[in-house]
Design an enzyme around this catalytic site. Structure first.
Site, short mmCIF file in Angstrom:
data_model
loop_
_atom_site.label_atom_id
_atom_site.label_comp_id
_atom_site.label_asym_id
_atom_site.label_seq_id
_atom_site.Cartn_x
_atom_site.Cartn_y
_atom_site.Cartn_z
N ASP A 57 -32.65 21.11 -49.40
CA ASP A 57 -32.46 21.04 -50.85
C ASP A 57 -33.64 21.60 -51.64
O ASP A 57 -33.52 21.84 -52.84
CB ASP A 57 -32.24 19.58 -51.30
CG ASP A 57 -30.87 19.05 -50.90
OD1 ASP A 57 -29.98 19.87 -50.60
OD2 ASP A 57 -30.70 17.82 -50.88
N LYS B 185 -29.94 17.50 -58.48
CA LYS B 185 -28.71 18.28 -58.34
C LYS B 185 -27.53 17.36 -58.05
O LYS B 185 -27.68 16.22 -57.60
CB LYS B 185 -28.85 19.33 -57.23
CG LYS B 185 -29.27 18.80 -55.85
CD LYS B 185 -28.14 18.30 -55.00
CE LYS B 185 -28.63 17.79 -53.65
NZ LYS B 185 -27.59 17.07 -52.88
#
Length: 320
Positions: A154, A20
């Site tokens: 995350d 990401k």
């Protein structure tokens, strides 16, 4: 365990999960519990980790790194024991699965290690999904996301993919409806920056300034508007990362990397998360490919990617 005519039958489930980019990252003051509240926009991009989970008879969890990994891992210390997030993900799944076996996890590394892109979190997300399928656990995505949150902020996003707003410690996720593509070039550094050290550096810089820092309560709506419209120019004007100056304090060469990318045609450059990976925003896939080639000619490790992309997904399920 799977059995065929009384004999153990090994099976391999292969899953890929994305890294990401933090399109925005606002960081609050140091809290009494030692953490920081954040407000961030996460964008899953087309650089994937892969985990192949193979059932074994010995009951143990083992981890290896695939020789197909595209990263230069010489000198990189990747733990292969319970310190590894994928190992911990498999252990959690074994605890909640009625028919767990031993499992070997072979990880194909493509996302920079300690690079601010959530590579280890992608490994964990892929492992959760792979072991769920391998052991027929039957957990929903929401149940897997709950387990993912135990492993780190995350990990739930790598399961989810797409675009999301993260609040709290980053694990309070709200999916954002973004279908338009944005194109980026990622420049990996030849070293890692430990996230805790970057946060400590930010706290030190802020203390020296004596500025009052407020708790973040949301993200700039202009960021989501630009992403939804695929408006790279508008997005370039609202990119923000509170950790960037701390990353540059620890690795001053990142400033030169950002400047070089922008001089070579990037609309804007930003350190991704805690760094040291730098993400450059471009106008199109062709522009991203051209910028990546230019940066490689300058000796940088650059790759063109796009987002948003899907979260963790099974790509094969094979009975051996």
């Amino acid at each position: 365990m799977n059995a065929v005519r009384g004999r153990f039958a090994a099976r391999t489930v292969r899953v890929k999960a994305p890294g990401k980019v933090n399109v925005s990252l606002d960081v609050g003051p140091l809290r009494a519990d030692g953490y920081h509240s954040v407000a961030s926009v996460y964008l899953a991009v087309s650089l994937y980790e892969e985990v192949a989970a193979t059932s074994t008879e010995n009951g143990a969890i083992t981890v290896s790194i695939s020789p197909a990994s595209t990263l230069d891992l010489d000198g990189v210390d990747i733990p292969l024991d319970e310190r590894n997030l994928a190992y911990r993900a498999a252990a959690i799944m074994a605890d909640v699965s009625e028919h767990s076996t031993g499992v070997h996890l072979e990880i194909t590394k493509r996302v920079p290690v300690a690079g601010g892109m959530g590579g280890g979190s992608a490994d964990a997300a892929a492992t959760l999904l792979a072991c769920d399928a391998l052991w027929n656990s039957g957990l929903s995505r929401d149940e897997l996301a709950h387990l993912a949150a135990e492993l780190g902020a995350d990990v739930p996003f790598s399961l989810l993919g797409g675009t999301a707003v993260g609040l709290g410690l980053g694990d309070e996720l709200s999916p954002a409806l973004v279908k338009a593509q944005t194109d980026w070039v990622l420049v990996a550094a030849g070293f890692g920056l430990p996230t805790p050290e970057v946060y400590r550096t930010l706290d030190r810089l802020r203390t020296a300034e004596g500025a009052a820092i407020e708790e973040p309560t949301g993200v700039d709506p202009r960021i989501l508007k630009a992403l939804r419209g695929g408006d790279a120019d508008a997005l370039s004007r609202v990119l923000v990362n509170d950790l960037q100056r701390a990353s540059i304090e620890l690795a001053p060469g990142l400033r030169d990397t950002v400047g070089l990318g922008e001089s070579c045609g990037a609309i804007a450059g930003i350190v991704s998360g805690s760094g040291p990976t730098v993400a450059f925003l471009t106008h199109s896939p062709a522009a991203a490919a051209g910028l990546a080639e230019d940066l490689r000619h300058h000796g940088l490790d650059a790759i063109a990617v796009h987002g948003p992309v899907h979260g963790a997904r099974i790509i094969s399920d094979t009975l051996l």
